[in-house]
Design a protein around this motif. Sequence first.
Motif, short mmCIF file in Angstrom:
data_model
loop_
_atom_site.label_atom_id
_atom_site.label_comp_id
_atom_site.label_asym_id
_atom_site.label_seq_id
_atom_site.Cartn_x
_atom_site.Cartn_y
_atom_site.Cartn_z
N LYS A 80 0.85 -1.19 0.00
CA LYS A 80 0.00 0.00 0.00
C LYS A 80 0.88 1.24 0.00
CE LYS A 80 -3.82 -2.09 2.48
NZ LYS A 80 -4.65 -2.01 3.68
N GLU A 81 0.40 2.28 -0.58
CA GLU A 81 1.15 3.52 -0.65
C GLU A 81 1.14 4.20 0.71
OE1 GLU A 81 1.13 7.68 -3.17
OE2 GLU A 81 -0.40 6.18 -3.55
N MET A 82 2.33 4.50 1.21
CA MET A 82 2.44 5.22 2.47
C MET A 82 2.22 6.69 2.16
SD MET A 82 5.73 3.38 4.23
CE MET A 82 6.85 3.88 2.95
N LYS A 83 1.30 7.31 2.91
CA LYS A 83 1.05 8.70 2.61
C LYS A 83 0.58 9.46 3.83
CE LYS A 83 -3.65 8.22 0.97
NZ LYS A 83 -4.55 8.51 -0.09
N PRO A 84 1.04 10.69 3.96
CA PRO A 84 0.54 11.55 5.04
C PRO A 84 -0.70 12.30 4.56
CG PRO A 84 2.41 12.58 3.96
CD PRO A 84 2.20 11.25 3.29
N GLU A 85 -1.61 12.56 5.50
CA GLU A 85 -2.80 13.36 5.20
C GLU A 85 -2.81 14.55 6.15
OE1 GLU A 85 -6.23 10.87 5.62
OE2 GLU A 85 -5.69 9.63 3.90
N PHE A 86 -3.02 15.73 5.61
CA PHE A 86 -3.04 16.96 6.40
C PHE A 86 -4.47 17.43 6.58
CE2 PHE A 86 0.90 16.67 4.11
CZ PHE A 86 1.86 17.11 5.00
N SER A 87 -4.88 17.69 7.83
CA SER A 87 -6.19 18.28 8.07
C SER A 87 -6.30 18.78 9.50
CB SER A 87 -7.31 17.26 7.78
OG SER A 87 -7.26 16.21 8.70
N ASN A 88 -6.93 19.92 9.66
CA ASN A 88 -7.25 20.49 10.98
C ASN A 88 -6.08 20.49 11.96
OD1 ASN A 88 -9.92 20.83 10.07
ND2 ASN A 88 -10.46 18.76 10.70
N GLY A 89 -4.93 20.93 11.51
CA GLY A 89 -3.79 21.05 12.40
C GLY A 89 -3.14 19.74 12.80
N GLN A 90 -3.37 18.71 12.03
CA GLN A 90 -2.74 17.43 12.33
C GLN A 90 -2.30 16.74 11.05
OE1 GLN A 90 -5.57 15.11 14.48
NE2 GLN A 90 -6.93 14.82 12.76
N ILE A 91 -1.36 15.84 11.21
CA ILE A 91 -0.87 15.03 10.10
C ILE A 91 -1.12 13.58 10.47
CG2 ILE A 91 1.13 14.34 8.74
CD1 ILE A 91 2.33 17.10 9.34
N ASP A 128 -0.06 21.52 16.88
CA ASP A 128 -0.08 22.59 17.88
C ASP A 128 0.86 22.31 19.06
OD1 ASP A 128 -1.55 20.59 19.09
OD2 ASP A 128 -3.27 21.85 19.58
N LYS A 129 1.43 21.11 19.13
CA LYS A 129 2.38 20.76 20.19
C LYS A 129 3.80 21.21 19.87
CE LYS A 129 -0.13 16.81 21.96
NZ LYS A 129 -0.03 15.45 22.47
N PHE A 130 4.01 21.74 18.66
CA PHE A 130 5.35 22.09 18.22
C PHE A 130 5.46 23.59 17.99
CE2 PHE A 130 4.41 17.79 16.67
CZ PHE A 130 5.31 17.10 17.46
N PRO A 131 6.69 24.13 18.09
CA PRO A 131 6.88 25.56 17.87
C PRO A 131 6.59 25.94 16.41
CG PRO A 131 9.00 24.44 18.10
CD PRO A 131 7.94 23.43 18.40
N LYS A 132 6.25 27.19 16.22
CA LYS A 132 6.02 27.70 14.87
C LYS A 132 7.33 27.64 14.09
CE LYS A 132 1.84 28.87 16.01
NZ LYS A 132 0.88 27.83 15.97
N ASN A 148 5.00 24.85 10.17
CA ASN A 148 3.98 24.91 11.20
C ASN A 148 3.65 26.37 11.46
OD1 ASN A 148 2.23 24.07 13.17
ND2 ASN A 148 3.80 23.70 14.71
N LYS A 149 2.44 26.78 11.13
CA LYS A 149 2.04 28.20 11.27
C LYS A 149 1.29 28.45 12.53
CE LYS A 149 1.83 28.94 6.33
NZ LYS A 149 1.05 29.41 5.23
#
Length: 149
Positions: A80-91, A128-132, A148-149
Amino acid sequence: MMKKLLLLVFALLPMTLFAKNLVIKQTNDRQSVISLASEPVITFEGEKLKVESTGSTILIDMETVITFTFEDDESGITEKEMKPEFSNGQIKLKNYPANAPVRVTSLDGKLLMETKVDSKGESCILLDKFPKGVIIIQADKMNMKVVNK
């Protein structure tokens, strides 16, 4: 579009002599694996791809087809293809090997988080647990820079 697809199928036909499966990947995260031993018949019904094989028929919207490949994996298990998904401040990381290490570091190499992928091959990173600024996420063989904004 259909003519191009048919031409591509005929161009790849010699590859099927060594392949065991036809794998069709779609935009909706679906993947169909059809055994070539079942001698599938592929036709079109309107805008749908119809695949008939021993005991089953599937219809696939042509608009959703990303790729199709011939694989020689005899086990019937496909990667299966490994892939990250971005949504609502999380990966969300999906389809990674179970227990694969996940590391989040700052641009200067400081370790910010270390965890492992769960038994289902998933992990969730809350930004949100990490610095900008720029962070680096490493999981299995993937390295990704994220702002990270």
